[in-house]
Design an enzyme around this catalytic site. Structure first.
Site, PDB file in Angstrom:
ATOM      1  CG  ASP A 190      58.488  51.465  35.972  1.00 43.89           C
ATOM      2  OD1 ASP A 190      58.608  52.060  36.070  1.00 43.89           O
ATOM      3  OD2 ASP A 190      59.595  50.593  35.033  1.00 43.89           O
ATOM      4  CE  LYS A 238      53.728  55.663  30.813  1.00 49.84           C
ATOM      5  NZ  LYS A 238      53.044  55.829  30.161  1.00 49.84           N
ATOM      6  CG  PHE A 291      56.928  47.715  28.905  1.00 51.33           C
ATOM      7  CD1 PHE A 291      57.306  46.987  28.235  1.00 51.33           C
ATOM      8  CD2 PHE A 291      57.109  49.005  29.276  1.00 51.33           C
ATOM      9  CE1 PHE A 291      58.195  47.668  26.717  1.00 51.33           C
ATOM     10  CE2 PHE A 291      57.335  49.879  28.707  1.00 51.33           C
ATOM     11  CZ  PHE A 291      58.054  49.034  26.779  1.00 51.33           C
TER      12      PHE A 291
END
Length: 401
Positions: free
Chosen positions: A217, A246, A129
């Site tokens: 990522d 984040k 994802f």
């Protein structure tokens, strides 16, 4: 208040919070909860950290935005800190993880263009994802998040996560068109899936041999979540490109794409940009987050308390047949269950004042703040056990009925 005026893109629990401090949140009725979600790996230094509050308050009264038409001192300071910690050379700042991954995908396209590859391919992992823009959806997996958005842009080759044989096969079949590989060191949204030992090192060597970019990522794993600044550091490698978001802003939106010099120089003025990216507020908060992690020793705390949490969960849940697996690194832990368990989120919150997350339908994902204390580890373990016991009781009543 109702959600009648909000687009139907989430299924929020009937629970709302008005205040947070450290690892705790309080609802409208003043009830206290232990937050083992941290805004999905965002508030890693805790809610309302006094240094974050002070930085936001002061900067809000000084300067919020000028645009990238001008130099931004805080942006340069944050780039210097991140490159020092990562071993990469240059940074581009934007507003989210998806934007950071779009930046990485554009670098891969430029890398291919420079090599004369007219129809480049990027290798990605099954069950990955990378975001919800059309480009990052193309690089992601899972029919639910892609439903209704086809045809998606870009050309990607998906292989099983951790499968070196599949990597060798697609290299043999498509190697001349492949420009890069994009992967998560630990797959978060698919249930905290761990790469096999040596996989990242093998990928690094494979990229070097074939002239590909290795792009990681680290939006969920980065900024201390696994007990190192970045998850790749457990394997003693350095990628060509890394994306962050984040925890970098602890709740203030910010994303970053870091790259080695030879890759970063593929961008030229006008080839990429962001109106709000790298603004003084977000970058000052990013600098403050990194300072807090260093000052409070939160890397070692994440490693220590994460291992403690893993050990205690494995010990206490060993007698639960519905628990299929427990895995993780640092304070990023997944518990696979034998049944769909989204309802456990509400049970844990309502009955045990514990906030947990569920991903891929049947995996409890624990992402508590890096400030987690030993006694709070016990609170999480006790809450998980009690929640599973509650589920058993409800299931037995339903079955008997």
């Amino acid at each position: 208040m109702t959600a009648a005026h909000l687009m139907n893109t989430y299924q929020p629990l009937p629970l709302s919070f008005v205040r947070g401090l450290g690892t705790r949140l309080w609802d409208h009725d003043g009830r206290e909860y232990l937050d083992a979600v941290a805004g999905v790996a965002v508030t890693s230094v805790g809610h309302s950290h006094p240094k974050i509050v002070a930085a936001i308050s002061e900067q809000a009264g000084l300067l919020l935005h000028t645009s990238n038409l001008y130099s931004i001192d805080w942006q340069q300071q944050l780039a210097q800190k991140l490159t020092r910690l990562s071993g990469l050379d240059q940074a581009f700042f934007n507003n989210s993880g998806a934007e950071a991954n779009e930046t990485a995908l554009k670098l891969a396209r430029l890398h291919a263009w420079k090599k004369g590859i007219e129809r480049p391919l990027i290798v990605v992992m099954e069950n990955a994802f990378h975001g919800r823009t059309l480009g990052t959806l193309s690089a992601s997996d899972g029919p639910a998040v892609r439903l209704g958005f086809n045809p998606l842009p870009g050309e990607f080759l998906k292989i099983p996560f951790g499968d070196l044989k599949s990597l060798a096969t697609i290299t043999r079949l498509h190697g001349e068109r492949i420009a890069a590989i994009l992967l998560e060191p630990i797959q978060g949204e698919s249930g905290v899936q761990m790469a096999p030992a040596g996989f990242l090192l093998a990928v690094r060597e494979h990229c070097d041999r074939n002239g590909w970019l290795m792009m990681l990522d680290e939006i969920q794993t980065g900024i201390g979540r696994t007990g190192q600044w970045f998850a790749f550091q457990h394997d003693g490698i350095v990628p060509d490109v890394m994306t962050l978001a984040k925890a970098l802003g602890n709740g203030i939106p910010i994303g970053a794409c870091l790259a080695r010099d030879k890759v970063a120089q593929l961008f030229t003025p006008g080839s990429h940009g962001s109106t709000f990216g790298g603004n003084p507020l977000a970058c000052r908060v990013g600098c403050t987050v990194l300072e807090i992690i260093e000052e409070q020793g939160l890397l070692s705390n994440a490693e220590r308390q994460g291992q403690h949490l893993l050990d205690r969960l494995r010990a206490e849940l060993s007698g639960y047949p519905e628990v299929l697996a427990i895995r993780g690194r640092g304070l990023m832990i997944g518990i696979d269950l034998a049944f769909p368990c989204r309802d456990l989120m509400l049970t844990a919150a309502r009955e045990h004042s514990l906030l947990i997350n569920v991903t891929r339908g049947s995996t409890i994902r624990l992402l508590p703040p890096l400030t987690l204390a030993a006694e709070e580890v016990e609170t999480i373990v006790r809450g998980i056990c009690q929640t599973l016991n509650s589920h058993r009781s409800h299931s037995e009543i339903a079955h008997a009925g």
